[in-house]
Write an enzyme that holds these catalytic residues in place. Structure first.
Site, PDB file in Angstrom:
ATOM      1  N   THR A 135       0.827  -1.208   0.000  1.00  0.00           N
ATOM      2  CA  THR A 135       0.000   0.000   0.000  1.00  0.00           C
ATOM      3  C   THR A 135       0.865   1.264   0.000  1.00  0.00           C
ATOM      4  OG1 THR A 135      -1.423   1.302   1.469  1.00  0.00           O
ATOM      5  CG2 THR A 135      -0.173  -0.420   2.516  1.00  0.00           C
ATOM      6  N   ASP A 136       0.303   2.342  -0.546  1.00  0.00           N
ATOM      7  CA  ASP A 136       1.000   3.638  -0.510  1.00  0.00           C
ATOM      8  C   ASP A 136       1.163   4.138   0.929  1.00  0.00           C
ATOM      9  OD1 ASP A 136      -1.668   4.345   0.021  1.00  0.00           O
ATOM     10  OD2 ASP A 136      -1.820   5.829  -1.578  1.00  0.00           O
ATOM     11  N   GLU A 137       0.364   3.565   1.852  1.00  0.00           N
ATOM     12  CA  GLU A 137       0.405   4.056   3.239  1.00  0.00           C
ATOM     13  C   GLU A 137       1.748   3.778   3.914  1.00  0.00           C
ATOM     14  OE1 GLU A 137      -3.102   3.481   5.582  1.00  0.00           O
ATOM     15  OE2 GLU A 137      -4.379   3.308   3.815  1.00  0.00           O
ATOM     16  N   TYR A 159      -1.362  -0.368  11.180  1.00  0.00           N
ATOM     17  CA  TYR A 159      -1.615  -1.081   9.913  1.00  0.00           C
ATOM     18  C   TYR A 159      -0.456  -0.876   8.940  1.00  0.00           C
ATOM     19  CZ  TYR A 159      -3.253  -1.547   5.080  1.00  0.00           C
ATOM     20  OH  TYR A 159      -3.329  -1.853   3.738  1.00  0.00           O
ATOM     21  N   SER A 162       2.748  -2.506   9.927  1.00  0.00           N
ATOM     22  CA  SER A 162       2.796  -3.960   9.710  1.00  0.00           C
ATOM     23  C   SER A 162       2.981  -4.271   8.227  1.00  0.00           C
ATOM     24  CB  SER A 162       1.537  -4.642  10.273  1.00  0.00           C
ATOM     25  OG  SER A 162       0.392  -4.275   9.532  1.00  0.00           O
ATOM     26  N   LYS A 163       2.378  -3.475   7.347  1.00  0.00           N
ATOM     27  CA  LYS A 163       2.568  -3.695   5.901  1.00  0.00           C
ATOM     28  C   LYS A 163       4.014  -3.369   5.505  1.00  0.00           C
ATOM     29  CE  LYS A 163      -0.052  -4.705   3.134  1.00  0.00           C
ATOM     30  NZ  LYS A 163      -0.501  -6.025   2.613  1.00  0.00           N
ATOM     31  N   ASN A 188      -5.529   4.232  -2.719  1.00  0.00           N
ATOM     32  CA  ASN A 188      -6.822   3.776  -2.192  1.00  0.00           C
ATOM     33  C   ASN A 188      -7.681   3.152  -3.291  1.00  0.00           C
ATOM     34  OD1 ASN A 188      -6.243   5.064   0.293  1.00  0.00           O
ATOM     35  ND2 ASN A 188      -8.430   5.513   0.537  1.00  0.00           N
ATOM     36  N   ASN A 189      -8.087   1.910  -3.069  1.00  0.00           N
ATOM     37  CA  ASN A 189      -8.929   1.229  -4.053  1.00  0.00           C
ATOM     38  C   ASN A 189     -10.407   1.527  -3.817  1.00  0.00           C
ATOM     39  OD1 ASN A 189      -7.502  -1.866  -5.163  1.00  0.00           O
ATOM     40  ND2 ASN A 189      -6.385  -0.111  -4.392  1.00  0.00           N
TER      41      ASN A 189
HETATM   42  P1  NAD Z   1      -9.841  -7.165   2.691  1.00  0.00           P
HETATM   43  O1  NAD Z   1      -9.797  -6.840   4.135  1.00  0.00           O
HETATM   44  O2  NAD Z   1     -11.089  -6.912   1.919  1.00  0.00           O
HETATM   45  O3  NAD Z   1      -9.495  -8.718   2.476  1.00  0.00           O
HETATM   46  C1  NAD Z   1      -8.479  -9.368   3.198  1.00  0.00           C
HETATM   47  C2  NAD Z   1      -8.673 -10.867   3.001  1.00  0.00           C
HETATM   48  O4  NAD Z   1      -7.617 -11.546   3.678  1.00  0.00           O
HETATM   49  C3  NAD Z   1      -9.992 -11.398   3.572  1.00  0.00           C
HETATM   50  O5  NAD Z   1     -10.610 -12.260   2.643  1.00  0.00           O
HETATM   51  C4  NAD Z   1      -9.558 -12.159   4.817  1.00  0.00           C
HETATM   52  O6  NAD Z   1     -10.427 -13.236   5.142  1.00  0.00           O
HETATM   53  C5  NAD Z   1      -8.174 -12.636   4.422  1.00  0.00           C
HETATM   54  N1  NAD Z   1      -7.302 -12.900   5.579  1.00  0.00           N
HETATM   55  C6  NAD Z   1      -7.064 -12.065   6.631  1.00  0.00           C
HETATM   56  N2  NAD Z   1      -6.244 -12.662   7.498  1.00  0.00           N
HETATM   57  C7  NAD Z   1      -5.924 -13.886   6.986  1.00  0.00           C
HETATM   58  C8  NAD Z   1      -5.105 -14.955   7.417  1.00  0.00           C
HETATM   59  N3  NAD Z   1      -4.422 -14.896   8.580  1.00  0.00           N
HETATM   60  N4  NAD Z   1      -5.009 -16.054   6.641  1.00  0.00           N
HETATM   61  C9  NAD Z   1      -5.698 -16.129   5.467  1.00  0.00           C
HETATM   62  N5  NAD Z   1      -6.504 -15.146   5.009  1.00  0.00           N
HETATM   63  C10 NAD Z   1      -6.614 -14.040   5.760  1.00  0.00           C
HETATM   64  O7  NAD Z   1      -8.601  -6.407   2.055  1.00  0.00           O
HETATM   65  P2  NAD Z   1      -8.453  -5.691   0.627  1.00  0.00           P
HETATM   66  O8  NAD Z   1      -8.968  -4.317   0.726  1.00  0.00           O
HETATM   67  O9  NAD Z   1      -8.961  -6.598  -0.411  1.00  0.00           O
HETATM   68  O10 NAD Z   1      -6.869  -5.585   0.550  1.00  0.00           O
HETATM   69  C11 NAD Z   1      -6.097  -6.648  -0.012  1.00  0.00           C
HETATM   70  C12 NAD Z   1      -4.631  -6.293   0.068  1.00  0.00           C
HETATM   71  O11 NAD Z   1      -4.394  -5.070  -0.629  1.00  0.00           O
HETATM   72  C13 NAD Z   1      -4.123  -6.065   1.484  1.00  0.00           C
HETATM   73  O12 NAD Z   1      -2.842  -6.635   1.595  1.00  0.00           O
HETATM   74  C14 NAD Z   1      -4.062  -4.553   1.633  1.00  0.00           C
HETATM   75  O13 NAD Z   1      -3.046  -4.171   2.533  1.00  0.00           O
HETATM   76  C15 NAD Z   1      -3.737  -4.143   0.213  1.00  0.00           C
HETATM   77  N6  NAD Z   1      -4.208  -2.791  -0.141  1.00  0.00           N
HETATM   78  C16 NAD Z   1      -5.529  -2.464  -0.047  1.00  0.00           C
HETATM   79  C17 NAD Z   1      -5.941  -1.187  -0.425  1.00  0.00           C
HETATM   80  C18 NAD Z   1      -7.390  -0.771  -0.365  1.00  0.00           C
HETATM   81  O14 NAD Z   1      -7.697   0.376  -0.694  1.00  0.00           O
HETATM   82  N7  NAD Z   1      -8.327  -1.649  -0.001  1.00  0.00           N
HETATM   83  C19 NAD Z   1      -5.025  -0.257  -0.867  1.00  0.00           C
HETATM   84  C20 NAD Z   1      -3.682  -0.623  -0.939  1.00  0.00           C
HETATM   85  C21 NAD Z   1      -3.293  -1.906  -0.597  1.00  0.00           C
END
Ligand code: NAD
Length: 337
Positions: A135-137, A159, A162-163, A188-189
């Site tokens: 993530t950009d964060e 958060y 940890s990333k 941000n998605n």
């Molecule tokens: P989300 O919270 O919708 O989905 C996370 C998924 O991971 C869920 O299906 C959950 O059940 C699963 N999960 C969590 N802990 C787990 C574990 N211990 N073992 C197995 N599965 C597990 O997240 P998202 O928004 O789809 O984001 C996906 C990735 O993209 C993340 O790594 C996030 O950091 C990154 N990201 C998201 C955004 C955003 O805007 N949503 C932006 C940048 C990066």
């Protein structure tokens, strides 16, 4: 895709977190009509509150699809799966900043220790390419300009810390062991199937229910918005044509303050500014994120294709048409957002 490049070899792809918002879209895209030829996909997901089996309904009966319910921290399970896969696209994470402020232990367990378990398994079983979705964060807040990939991470929330930790671990596995790791850092998605604790689905679902929307602080925090189609496009470019050991920023090109975004959502839902409720700001709230995505553009031909106005209208229309998807989630979503 750019026609000058040869088609990537068929891959058995392990997608962690594939029942979540972005991971499930990645899986639907891989197995959809424009997905790569010969691909097979296994989703490993423990189905936390954010994981939803319904997100995978479209591919459930696809012959090239397998779902495994399990934890990325389960080394035995991870080892068994790695043995049968070529590539890993690692989305699984605790992903909500507000929850990490209330308690960060699950964030460290999943995002750091889970990633380390996957990296170890990948190394032991000769995984060809490991894409660490980040993530950009991790770069922290930036008042003006944009972070490039060589800027050091300066995360501010549990958060993003940890990333950033898992990014550094992943890159260390490349430098130390030669594992082909590629890191993506996107903005941000937004889009369909996003859990209704995040700002767009929270606000849209509140508005559709005739309720107010809680806007943090002065509403002046700035985010760059990226449609999930474009994020998935970027991740696939990195998986198939990126370079080992490299970080690629993925941006959307639509910067908005939260107040500007709220105004667009109010308009799309036919509501007025009286529906805004200003609430106490998030602790440590980063003011602005912005990534420079010149590298993925010039090296891999990435361009965000979804125009924001169209993408937002489609997203609002999806939430309007799919109450049955989000209503049960709202009842259990609780306070964090
Ligand atoms: P989300 O919270 O919708 O989905 C996370 C998924 O991971 C869920 O299906 C959950 O059940 C699963 N999960 C969590 N802990 C787990 C574990 N211990 N073992 C197995 N599965 C597990 O997240 P998202 O928004 O789809 O984001 C996906 C990735 O993209 C993340 O790594 C996030 O950091 C990154 N990201 C998201 C955004 C955003 O805007 N949503 C932006 C940048 C990066």
């Amino acid at each position: 895709m750019n026609g000058r490049h040869p088609a990537p070899p068929p891959a058995r792809v392990l997608v962690t977190g594939g029942a979540g918002f972005i991971g499930s879209h990645h899986v639907r895209t891989l197995l959809g009509p424009d997905g790569p030829a010969g691909v097979t996909v296994t989703v490993l997901d423990s189905l936390t509150y954010a994981g939803n089996p319904a997100n995978l309904d479209a591919v459930r009966d696809h012959p090239a699809f397998t779902f495994v319910k399990g934890d990325i921290c389960d080394q035995e399970l991870v080892d068994a799966l790695m043995a049968d896969h070529d590539d890993v696209v690692h989305f699984a994470a605790e992903s909500h900043v507000d929850r990490s402020i209330l308690s960060s232990s699950e964030f460290v367990r999943t995002n750091v220790m889970g990633s380390q378990t996957l990296l170890d398994g990948a190394l032991r079983h000769g995984i060809r390419t490991f894409v660490q979705v980040s993530t950009d964060e991790v770069y922290g807040s930036i008042d003006s300009g944009a972070w490039t990939e060589d800027c050091p991470p300066q995360p501010n929330s549990p958060y993003s810390a940890s990333k950033a930790s898992s990014d550094l671990l992943a890159l260390a596995y490349h430098r130390t062991h030669g594992l082909d790791v590629r890191v993506t850092r996107c903005s941000n998605n937004y889009g369909h199937h996003q859990y209704p604790e995040k700002v767009i689905p929270l606000f849209v679902s509140n508005l559709l229910d005739g309720r107010k929307v809680p806007l943090y602080g002065d509403g002046g925090n700035v985010r760059d918005w990226l449609h999930i189609d474009d994020h998935v496009q970027g991740v696939e470019l990195v998986r198939t044509r990126g370079r080992a050991g490299e970080v690629y920023n993925i941006g959307g090109g639509t910067e908005l303050t939260n107040r500007e975004l709220t105004d667009l959502l109010l308009e799309a839902c036919g509501a007025g500014p009286d529906r805004i409720e200003y609430v106490q700001d998030r602790k440590g709230h980063d003011r602005r994120y912005c990534v420079d995505w010149t590298k993925i553009r010039d090296e891999l031909g990435y361009r965000p294709r979804k125009d924001f106005a169209t993408g937002l209208a489609e997203t609002v229309a999806w939430y309007r048409a799919n109450r049955a998807w989000w209503e049960p989630l709202k009842q259990t979503a609780g306070e964090p957002r």
